[in-house]
Structures are given as C-alpha cells and as structure tokens.
Design a protein around this motif. Structure first.
Motif, PDB file in Angstrom:
ATOM      1  N   LEU A 104     -19.136  -8.709  -1.714  1.00 41.37           N
ATOM      2  CA  LEU A 104     -19.229  -9.619  -2.855  1.00 41.37           C
ATOM      3  C   LEU A 104     -19.505  -8.881  -4.163  1.00 41.37           C
ATOM      4  CD1 LEU A 104     -21.277 -12.555  -1.254  1.00 41.37           C
ATOM      5  CD2 LEU A 104     -18.807 -12.391  -1.588  1.00 41.37           C
ATOM      6  N   ASN A 105     -19.882  -7.614  -4.056  1.00 39.60           N
ATOM      7  CA  ASN A 105     -20.136  -6.803  -5.242  1.00 39.60           C
ATOM      8  C   ASN A 105     -18.808  -6.414  -5.889  1.00 39.60           C
ATOM      9  OD1 ASN A 105     -20.321  -3.947  -6.486  1.00 39.60           O
ATOM     10  ND2 ASN A 105     -22.465  -4.575  -6.403  1.00 39.60           N
ATOM     11  N   TYR A 106     -18.663  -6.673  -7.194  1.00 34.49           N
ATOM     12  CA  TYR A 106     -17.392  -6.428  -7.887  1.00 34.49           C
ATOM     13  C   TYR A 106     -16.955  -4.974  -7.760  1.00 34.49           C
ATOM     14  CZ  TYR A 106     -14.035  -5.814 -11.691  1.00 34.49           C
ATOM     15  OH  TYR A 106     -12.924  -5.493 -12.414  1.00 34.49           O
ATOM     16  N   PHE A 107     -17.884  -4.052  -7.929  1.00 30.92           N
ATOM     17  CA  PHE A 107     -17.555  -2.630  -7.873  1.00 30.92           C
ATOM     18  C   PHE A 107     -16.945  -2.269  -6.522  1.00 30.92           C
ATOM     19  CE2 PHE A 107     -19.013   1.606  -6.438  1.00 30.92           C
ATOM     20  CZ  PHE A 107     -18.263   2.389  -7.301  1.00 30.92           C
ATOM     21  N   PHE A 108     -17.599  -2.680  -5.426  1.00 31.80           N
ATOM     22  CA  PHE A 108     -17.105  -2.321  -4.099  1.00 31.80           C
ATOM     23  C   PHE A 108     -15.768  -2.995  -3.794  1.00 31.80           C
ATOM     24  CE2 PHE A 108     -21.745  -1.479  -3.256  1.00 31.80           C
ATOM     25  CZ  PHE A 108     -21.597  -0.107  -3.159  1.00 31.80           C
ATOM     26  N   SER A 109     -15.599  -4.240  -4.236  1.00 34.55           N
ATOM     27  CA  SER A 109     -14.317  -4.913  -3.979  1.00 34.55           C
ATOM     28  C   SER A 109     -13.193  -4.255  -4.765  1.00 34.55           C
ATOM     29  CB  SER A 109     -14.422  -6.406  -4.320  1.00 34.55           C
ATOM     30  OG  SER A 109     -14.725  -6.615  -5.683  1.00 34.55           O
ATOM     31  N   LYS A 110     -13.495  -3.752  -5.978  1.00 31.74           N
ATOM     32  CA  LYS A 110     -12.471  -3.071  -6.769  1.00 31.74           C
ATOM     33  C   LYS A 110     -12.142  -1.697  -6.158  1.00 31.74           C
ATOM     34  CE  LYS A 110      -9.854  -3.371 -10.464  1.00 31.74           C
ATOM     35  NZ  LYS A 110     -10.317  -3.290 -11.857  1.00 31.74           N
ATOM     36  N   VAL A 111     -13.147  -1.000  -5.660  1.00 30.12           N
ATOM     37  CA  VAL A 111     -12.893   0.267  -4.951  1.00 30.12           C
ATOM     38  C   VAL A 111     -12.001  -0.002  -3.743  1.00 30.12           C
ATOM     39  CG1 VAL A 111     -13.920   2.115  -3.561  1.00 30.12           C
ATOM     40  CG2 VAL A 111     -15.027   1.412  -5.681  1.00 30.12           C
ATOM     41  N   LEU A 112     -12.292  -1.093  -3.040  1.00 33.83           N
ATOM     42  CA  LEU A 112     -11.518  -1.457  -1.853  1.00 33.83           C
ATOM     43  C   LEU A 112     -10.048  -1.691  -2.196  1.00 33.83           C
ATOM     44  CD1 LEU A 112     -11.912  -1.930   1.159  1.00 33.83           C
ATOM     45  CD2 LEU A 112     -12.412  -4.330   0.652  1.00 33.83           C
ATOM     46  N   LEU A 113      -9.792  -2.312  -3.339  1.00 40.78           N
ATOM     47  CA  LEU A 113      -8.405  -2.508  -3.786  1.00 40.78           C
ATOM     48  C   LEU A 113      -7.705  -1.167  -4.003  1.00 40.78           C
ATOM     49  CD1 LEU A 113      -8.706  -5.462  -6.352  1.00 40.78           C
ATOM     50  CD2 LEU A 113      -7.543  -5.507  -4.142  1.00 40.78           C
ATOM     51  N   GLY A 114      -8.425  -0.222  -4.599  1.00 44.20           N
ATOM     52  CA  GLY A 114      -7.869   1.114  -4.815  1.00 44.20           C
ATOM     53  C   GLY A 114      -7.593   1.826  -3.504  1.00 44.20           C
ATOM     54  N   ILE A 115      -8.508   1.658  -2.538  1.00 40.95           N
ATOM     55  CA  ILE A 115      -8.333   2.265  -1.220  1.00 40.95           C
ATOM     56  C   ILE A 115      -7.088   1.693  -0.539  1.00 40.95           C
ATOM     57  CG2 ILE A 115      -9.286   2.361   1.135  1.00 40.95           C
ATOM     58  CD1 ILE A 115     -12.089   2.519  -0.156  1.00 40.95           C
ATOM     59  N   GLU A 116      -6.959   0.368  -0.544  1.00 42.17           N
ATOM     60  CA  GLU A 116      -5.827  -0.284   0.118  1.00 42.17           C
ATOM     61  C   GLU A 116      -4.506   0.108  -0.534  1.00 42.17           C
ATOM     62  OE1 GLU A 116      -2.849  -2.893   1.499  1.00 42.17           O
ATOM     63  OE2 GLU A 116      -3.491  -2.804  -0.593  1.00 42.17           O
ATOM     64  N   ASP A 117      -4.498   0.189  -1.863  1.00 39.62           N
ATOM     65  CA  ASP A 117      -3.287   0.521  -2.600  1.00 39.62           C
ATOM     66  C   ASP A 117      -2.804   1.934  -2.251  1.00 39.62           C
ATOM     67  OD1 ASP A 117      -1.433  -0.149  -4.998  1.00 39.62           O
ATOM     68  OD2 ASP A 117      -2.253   1.805  -5.533  1.00 39.62           O
ATOM     69  N   GLU A 118      -3.718   2.892  -2.291  1.00 37.96           N
ATOM     70  CA  GLU A 118      -3.343   4.283  -2.027  1.00 37.96           C
ATOM     71  C   GLU A 118      -3.020   4.506  -0.549  1.00 37.96           C
ATOM     72  OE1 GLU A 118      -2.574   8.224  -3.386  1.00 37.96           O
ATOM     73  OE2 GLU A 118      -2.821   6.305  -4.426  1.00 37.96           O
ATOM     74  N   ALA A 119      -3.767   3.850   0.334  1.00 35.17           N
ATOM     75  CA  ALA A 119      -3.502   3.983   1.766  1.00 35.17           C
ATOM     76  C   ALA A 119      -2.113   3.447   2.101  1.00 35.17           C
ATOM     77  CB  ALA A 119      -4.569   3.232   2.569  1.00 35.17           C
ATOM     78  N   ASN A 120      -1.786   2.284   1.550  1.00 40.69           N
ATOM     79  CA  ASN A 120      -0.484   1.669   1.801  1.00 40.69           C
ATOM     80  C   ASN A 120       0.666   2.557   1.321  1.00 40.69           C
ATOM     81  OD1 ASN A 120       1.750  -0.582   0.675  1.00 40.69           O
ATOM     82  ND2 ASN A 120       0.849  -1.038   2.656  1.00 40.69           N
ATOM     83  N   LYS A 121       0.491   3.173   0.163  1.00 40.19           N
ATOM     84  CA  LYS A 121       1.528   4.062  -0.377  1.00 40.19           C
ATOM     85  C   LYS A 121       1.781   5.258   0.529  1.00 40.19           C
ATOM     86  CE  LYS A 121       0.853   3.044  -5.300  1.00 40.19           C
ATOM     87  NZ  LYS A 121       0.286   3.561  -6.576  1.00 40.19           N
ATOM     88  N   ASN A 122       0.761   5.647   1.274  1.00 37.76           N
ATOM     89  CA  ASN A 122       0.872   6.824   2.136  1.00 37.76           C
ATOM     90  C   ASN A 122       1.078   6.473   3.606  1.00 37.76           C
ATOM     91  OD1 ASN A 122       0.194   9.511   0.547  1.00 37.76           O
ATOM     92  ND2 ASN A 122      -1.079   7.889  -0.332  1.00 37.76           N
TER      93      ASN A 122
END
Length: 337
Positions: free
Chosen positions: A73-91
């Motif tokens: 529920l923390n904005y920072f962690f959810s935004k980091v998670l979006l970055g993780i998912e985006d980069e993981a998916n690309k690779n």
C-alpha cells in the motif's frame, strides 16, 4: 479439456525442425519473416504456450524473479514494483511477489518458500522488524544456496550482495539547503523512519546542512513519530513548543500534509510563514492544497535498475564484485516552498 499442443507437434504440422519453430517463436534474426509469420500464426491458432517447467529444467533457470516488499500500500514500494515488472517483462522474466508486512518471520517464510527452485534470484527491501532486530543470517543462507539477492532502499551493510539505493544523506542535505537559501531560520525534521538505516542517513543529511551554514543559529530539531495514530498530537505539540518554526522537512508525505493542515488551522500562511518539504512524489503530494514540494526518489527507476542488476548477476559467466548503484533524487518544487 484438450491437451495443449507441443513444440514438436507444431514443427510436425509445419514440416519444420523443432529448432526452427523455437527460434521463429522468439523472432530470431536467423529465421526469415515468412516462416516466422507461419509459425506464429499456427501457434496463435492452437493457443500454444511454452512449457516453462521444461524450459527451466533444460536451461537450469526458471526466468522468474522473487520480489519481497514490506508494504504493497506504500506508494514508493508499489512504484518500485511497477519498475521491476516493466524491466523483467522486457527481458523475458516473470515475477512472484511476496509481502513481508514489515515482519521478520514473514520475510523468512517468503525466502524459504521461493528458494525451492521456483525463482532464479531475489529482489527485496528489508522488513522494518528485520532491520530493527538486526537479523541478516537468513539472507546469507539464501546467497550461500546460490540464489543472488539485490536489495533496494532498505539494505544491510552486513550482507554481501548487490544493492540499489538513493543517497538519503544527499537528498535531505540538498532539501535543507534549499530551505536555508530561502532564508528559513528555524527548520525542523519530522522523521517516521528514525529506527531504520535510511532514517539515520536522512537525519544526518539534515544536520550536516545546518552545521555547514554559518548563518544558521538554531540547533537541529528532530521530531520522531513511530505511532501512526499520534501524527496529529505530536505535530500539534511541535507548533506549540516551537512557535517560531518557519521550515519543516519530513521523511514521508503523511506527516508533511498533517503539518500543512495544522499550520493552516493555526493561521499560518504557506509558504510565506512556513515552508514544507515532503518525501516521495506520491498522489497526496500533488493533491494537497497548496501542492507539496517533495523529494522524488525516482522509484520506477530503482525497480528497473534492481532487475537489470540481478539479470546481469544471473547471466554473468564469471563472479564479479558486488555493486551498490545509486539512483539520483530530485527536489520537485511546488507551492509549499
């Protein structure tokens, strides 16, 4: 339910080799465009899906990353998670997400659950309880079992692994200097993370900026908040004890917006009488009235860097030294300064 079609069956129907079909499905440059189109059209027709278990056995990897975060529920962690998912998916990687809820035992259980061959490595931010009680042997055991870890934000100096962080010291040092350059004479830091490593770094950055300013006459004042139910009472007391406060820097935006509301109730004009700076570019900072000046941690970029760092570790043929990568922060100047 019919049995799913296999790579071998696709190859047979197309009168192609299994290798050619496999490469065509991956858009390989070795295969001509017509063949790629034929293969992918048939694969779509039969709803072909690669057998991930078979691939992991063949390649000795799952192409899956375990992600453990303290609070979804923390904005920072959810935004980091979006970055993780985006980069993981690309690779070509999938992610499995676990929540520690800031508890050591939950964090330990998540590591044990996923280190059964389900993932290739971990990206995580340490639980509050883990940092407070200085647990770190469970991380070392996972690394000894040949699962690389990339820590972000909340990291441990006692664990040898790759890390992605911001410079918390520099972030508050620069923000405090910004308030000093605005002519603020009494600046207070409200900290909600004083028992964490990042909290200590943010406090040190604030204190160092005051210390280096020869014109600043007041002492450093740090107000810790550890109980979420006491935001109002503690911040109200701050204004009663320090009636001449004209600058407030916080380590999260809830305390900043609470201070903003209480200051307005006391008749202070923002930013004429009081300047406020929060921490994290979340929704609350943009919806407050006036809009909150804040330190942007660039959370999405942290997530992307964590993934690229882990994949680099996983694909490296030689063991390299662990690295700590620092993501730059930005001061987003809005209406409260």
């Amino acid at each position: 339910m019919s049995n799913p079609i296999t790579l071998k069956q696709l190859a047979k129907e197309l009168n192609l080799s299994i290798s050619t079909v496999s490469k065509a499905l991956k858009d390989s440059y070795e295969i001509n465009e017509n063949t790629i189109a034929r293969v992918q059209a048939l694969a779509k027709k039969y709803n072909y899906r690669p057998n991930r278990m078979a691939l992991s056995l063949k390649n000795n990897q799952t192409k899956t990353i375990g992600v453990i975060i303290p609070n979804i529920l923390n904005y920072f962690f959810s935004k980091v998670l979006l970055g993780i998912e985006d980069e993981a998916n690309k690779n070509g990687y999938q992610i499995i997400i676990c929540l520690s809820n800031n508890k050591y035992k939950k964090e330990l259980q998540s590591l044990e659950l996923l280190s059964d061959g389900s993932v290739d490595g971990f990206i995580l931010s340490i639980a509050r309880e883990t940092q407070r009680d200085k647990h770190h042997s469970h991380f070392k055991k996972i690394i000894d079992d040949d699962y690389p870890i990339v820590m972000f934000d909340r990291v441990s100096d006692n664990v040898a692994c790759d890390k992605v962080v911001i410079d918390d010291f520099e972030a508050t040092f620069n923000a405090t200097n910004y308030l000093l350059n605005k002519g603020r004479k009494k600046i207070v830091l409200i900290s909600t993370v004083s028992n964490l490593g990042i909290g200590k770094e943010r406090a040190n950055g604030y204190k160092e900026a005051l210390k280096k300013n020869s014109k600043y006459k007041n002492k450093a004042i740090i107000i810790p908040i550890t109980d979420k139910s006491k935001y109002d009472s503690i911040i109200d007391k701050l204004f009663e004890d320090h009636k001449d406060v004209d600058g407030i820097l916080t380590t999260n935006n809830v305390s900043a917006v609470t201070a903003l509301r209480i200051a307005q109730q006391k008749g202070l004009h923002i930013p004429k009488d009081l300047s406020l700076i929060g921490f994290s570019d979340d929704t609350i900072s943009r919806l407050s009235n006036p809009k909150l000046t804040t330190i942007d941690q660039n959370a999405f970029e942290i997530g992307k860097k964590a993934v690229s760092t882990l994949i680099s570790r996983l694909t490296s043929k030689t063991k390299t030294e662990y690295k700590t990568k620092v993501v730059k922060t930005d001061l987003l100047v809005r209406e409260t300064t």
